[in-house]
Design a protein around this motif. Structure first.
Motif, PDB file in Angstrom:
ATOM      1  N   ARG A   1     -15.672  19.183  40.503  1.00 31.40           N
ATOM      2  CA  ARG A   1     -16.777  19.788  39.758  1.00 31.40           C
ATOM      3  C   ARG A   1     -17.808  20.187  40.795  1.00 31.40           C
ATOM      4  NH1 ARG A   1     -14.502  16.576  37.024  1.00 31.40           N
ATOM      5  NH2 ARG A   1     -14.668  15.531  35.035  1.00 31.40           N
TER       6      ARG A   1
ATOM      7  N   LEU B   1     -25.622  16.220  41.489  1.00 28.25           N
ATOM      8  CA  LEU B   1     -26.022  15.115  40.620  1.00 28.25           C
ATOM      9  C   LEU B   1     -27.466  14.716  40.919  1.00 28.25           C
ATOM     10  CD1 LEU B   1     -22.761  13.078  41.269  1.00 28.25           C
ATOM     11  CD2 LEU B   1     -23.312  14.282  39.145  1.00 28.25           C
TER      12      LEU B   1
ATOM     13  N   GLN C   1     -24.467  22.123  37.259  1.00 21.78           N
ATOM     14  CA  GLN C   1     -23.072  22.417  37.619  1.00 21.78           C
ATOM     15  C   GLN C   1     -22.836  23.926  37.586  1.00 21.78           C
ATOM     16  OE1 GLN C   1     -18.483  21.187  36.475  1.00 21.78           O
ATOM     17  NE2 GLN C   1     -20.124  20.137  35.417  1.00 21.78           N
TER      18      GLN C   1
ATOM     19  N   HIS D   1      -9.751  16.357  30.746  1.00 22.87           N
ATOM     20  CA  HIS D   1      -9.899  14.915  30.905  1.00 22.87           C
ATOM     21  C   HIS D   1     -10.696  14.377  29.710  1.00 22.87           C
ATOM     22  CE1 HIS D   1     -13.619  16.597  32.486  1.00 22.87           C
ATOM     23  NE2 HIS D   1     -14.200  15.431  32.243  1.00 22.87           N
TER      24      HIS D   1
ATOM     25  N   HIS E   1     -13.254  10.676  28.581  1.00 26.62           N
ATOM     26  CA  HIS E   1     -13.874   9.445  29.075  1.00 26.62           C
ATOM     27  C   HIS E   1     -14.688   8.778  27.973  1.00 26.62           C
ATOM     28  CE1 HIS E   1     -17.003  12.471  29.693  1.00 26.62           C
ATOM     29  NE2 HIS E   1     -16.248  13.063  30.631  1.00 26.62           N
TER      30      HIS E   1
ATOM     31  N   ARG F   1     -23.411  19.443  27.678  1.00 20.71           N
ATOM     32  CA  ARG F   1     -23.786  20.538  28.602  1.00 20.71           C
ATOM     33  C   ARG F   1     -24.847  21.364  27.911  1.00 20.71           C
ATOM     34  NH1 ARG F   1     -20.143  17.892  31.303  1.00 20.71           N
ATOM     35  NH2 ARG F   1     -18.676  17.294  29.713  1.00 20.71           N
TER      36      ARG F   1
ATOM     37  N   HIS G   1     -11.648  17.275  27.030  1.00 23.24           N
ATOM     38  CA  HIS G   1     -12.423  18.483  27.330  1.00 23.24           C
ATOM     39  C   HIS G   1     -12.066  19.063  28.684  1.00 23.24           C
ATOM     40  CE1 HIS G   1     -14.763  15.020  28.729  1.00 23.24           C
ATOM     41  NE2 HIS G   1     -15.393  15.794  29.590  1.00 23.24           N
TER      42      HIS G   1
ATOM     43  N   HIS H   1     -13.329  22.652  31.238  1.00 23.83           N
ATOM     44  CA  HIS H   1     -14.381  23.657  31.385  1.00 23.83           C
ATOM     45  C   HIS H   1     -13.861  24.882  32.107  1.00 23.83           C
ATOM     46  CE1 HIS H   1     -16.770  20.090  30.822  1.00 23.83           C
ATOM     47  NE2 HIS H   1     -16.554  19.649  32.032  1.00 23.83           N
TER      48      HIS H   1
ATOM     49  N   ASP I   1     -25.424  19.122  33.020  1.00 23.59           N
ATOM     50  CA  ASP I   1     -24.646  18.044  32.415  1.00 23.59           C
ATOM     51  C   ASP I   1     -25.581  16.873  32.142  1.00 23.59           C
ATOM     52  OD1 ASP I   1     -21.871  18.970  32.877  1.00 23.59           O
ATOM     53  OD2 ASP I   1     -22.280  18.634  34.995  1.00 23.59           O
TER      54      ASP I   1
ATOM     55  N   LEU J   1     -24.865  12.892  30.790  1.00 23.87           N
ATOM     56  CA  LEU J   1     -23.937  11.869  30.303  1.00 23.87           C
ATOM     57  C   LEU J   1     -24.658  10.526  30.256  1.00 23.87           C
ATOM     58  CD1 LEU J   1     -22.081  13.991  32.130  1.00 23.87           C
ATOM     59  CD2 LEU J   1     -20.342  12.240  31.854  1.00 23.87           C
TER      60      LEU J   1
ATOM     61  N   PHE K   1     -12.150   6.684  32.526  1.00 26.45           N
ATOM     62  CA  PHE K   1     -11.773   8.098  32.598  1.00 26.45           C
ATOM     63  C   PHE K   1     -10.260   8.221  32.464  1.00 26.45           C
ATOM     64  CE2 PHE K   1     -14.987  11.221  34.215  1.00 26.45           C
ATOM     65  CZ  PHE K   1     -16.102  10.424  34.088  1.00 26.45           C
TER      66      PHE K   1
HETATM   67  O1  GTQ Z   1     -17.892  17.834  33.513  1.00 29.59           O
HETATM   68  O2  GTQ Z   1     -17.159  16.191  32.323  1.00 29.59           O
HETATM   69  O3  GTQ Z   1     -21.549  16.006  36.163  1.00 29.59           O
HETATM   70  O4  GTQ Z   1     -17.185  13.920  33.616  1.00 29.59           O
HETATM   71  C1  GTQ Z   1     -20.138  14.150  35.755  1.00 29.59           C
HETATM   72  C2  GTQ Z   1     -19.032  13.622  35.094  1.00 29.59           C
HETATM   73  C3  GTQ Z   1     -19.707  16.246  34.756  1.00 29.59           C
HETATM   74  C4  GTQ Z   1     -17.820  16.631  33.248  1.00 29.59           C
HETATM   75  C5  GTQ Z   1     -20.471  15.468  35.564  1.00 29.59           C
HETATM   76  C6  GTQ Z   1     -18.261  14.433  34.268  1.00 29.59           C
HETATM   77  C7  GTQ Z   1     -18.611  15.734  34.107  1.00 29.59           C
END
Ligand code: GTQ
Ligand code: FE2
Length: 372
Positions: free
Chosen positions: A69, A73, A94, A105, A107, A113, A146, A148, A160, A162, A175
């Motif tokens: 990705r 962060l 991002q 993936h 989690h 987003r 999901h 992207h 993002d 979370l 994950f």
């Molecule tokens: O795109 O699902 O910035 O799982 C950190 C963990 C994005 C994502 C992040 C993630 C994602």
């Protein structure tokens, strides 16, 4: 020689030493150590003008395959470089280039987003391809598959958010990346490993089924996730609602504020995270308030500042602002003729369920009232 257990304790000092040696502490010597919390997040602004060029550099220098990705962060200065925006929230900018995508993936952390720049960026959530325009929100509930990508012709950038730090603290962070689907084009009915999901519902399913409040189809299942069955919330719809409400008095602490809801239950859009959009009218300054939930804000429109614990944090478009839990804060739109619009994510939904949510506000006369 006497063992520790056999030693006679003849003073309180000896007792303290003896207790510490056995991993305990007398209550009367440590009272107050748990006041506040173990965390030290501080107010902070991540400036778009500073981070956007870094994202551009990452786009130039690093292929997606290596980055996984391409995200910057947010590291709250209170956490010494750890990628936590607040005590409970992970935040990031991002960037995805046209044609790139991020493998499917899922989690346990709740994810979301918020599109800041570009057109054609998407997240497919449980087979629903959610294509984002600026200001749109897509939520990924725990356990929802999901992936992207970007079908547009320019780079897209989203924020993002979370609840990963919260999940980490609760030791519930898992994950998974092994995704299987039956290839409908092949003879075999055996599921095969895939890097992306096929579209299993029509485009814009969420806004079509749930986008207009007040009515809901009764011929579809609403059992789509651990949270809201609506995954995509369009800014154009929220904007209509904010504008319709603009001549109301609003909240003295938050102006014209709306919450993104699970249309079935009327509760927060996810089990742990809540999402708000607020309009501060030209010149509008809010009163101080605080809550047990931390929050991460994104500036959708306008400019102003947020006063947090007596200090001013100026912001402009696309800046991100962290407000720690239980910090007194108030937002101010400093423009005399332009609206300011703030999007925010917080863990208040989780705290409410645990009976831990509490909110206080100051009144004009300076007195403090309990709000929630
Ligand atoms: O795109 O699902 O910035 O799982 C950190 C963990 C994005 C994502 C992040 C993630 C994602
Ligand atoms: Fe994810």
């Amino acid at each position: 020689m006497e063992t520790l257990e056999q030693m006679e304790i003849t003073s309180l000092d000896e007792l303290i030493t003896s207790a510490r040696a056995t991993c305990s502490v007398p209550y009367w010597t440590s009272r107050g150590d748990w006041q506040g919390s173990d965390t030290t997040d501080v107010p902070h602004v991540w400036r778009w003008a500073q981070l956007r060029p870094q994202l551009a550099a990452a786009a130039r220098l690093l292929p997606m395959e290596e980055a996984e990705r391409r995200a910057l962060l947010f590291c709250n200065p209170g956490y010494g470089g750890k990628p936590f925006a607040t005590s409970s929230l992970l935040g990031a900018y991002q960037l995805t280039k046209p044609g790139e995508n991020c493998p499917v993936h899922r989690h346990t952390p709740s994810a979301s987003r918020f599109l800041l720049e570009g057109e054609g960026g998407w997240t497919t959530v449980e087979g629903e391809k959610c294509v984002l325009s600026r200001g749109d929100v897509v939520v990924t509930p725990p356990g929802a598959w999901h992936d992207h990508g970007n079908d547009g012709s320019s780079d897209i950038v989203w924020m993002d958010v979370l609840d990963l730090p919260l999940a980490l603290r609760l030791k519930c962070n898992f994950f998974e990346t092994e995704y299987f689907e039956v290839d409908t084009a092949s003879e075999s009915k055996a599921p095969v490993s895939c890097l992306s999901q096929s579209e299993r519902v029509v485009r814009d399913y969420s806004p079509t089924v749930y986008g207009t409040g007040g009515v809901m189809p009764r011929f579809v299942t609403h059992d789509r996730s651990t949270g809201s069955p609506q995954f995509l919330y369009k800014w154009k719809d929220t904007k209509v609602r904010l504008n319709a409400l603009r001549d109301f008095e609003g909240s003295p602490h938050d102006g014209i504020i709306v919450e993104y809801i699970n249309p079935v239950t009327g509760e927060s859009a996810m089990q742990t995270l809540s999402f708000h959009m607020q309009l501060l009218r030209p010149g509008e300054g809010c009163l101080l308030h605080r809550s047990t939930a931390s929050a991460l804000y994104s500036v959708v429109e306008g400019s102003g500042y947020t006063e947090v614990e007596g200090k001013r944090y100026e912001w402009g478009e696309n800046d991100s602002i962290a407000v720690p839990a239980w910090a007194w804060h108030a937002h101010v739109n400093t423009s005399a003729n332009r609206d300011a619009v703030l999007y925010s994510v917080s863990e208040s939904a989780a705290l409410r369920k645990l009976g831990l949510y509490r909110r206080e506000g100051r009144q004009l006369d300076g007195s403090i009232v309990r709000l929630d």
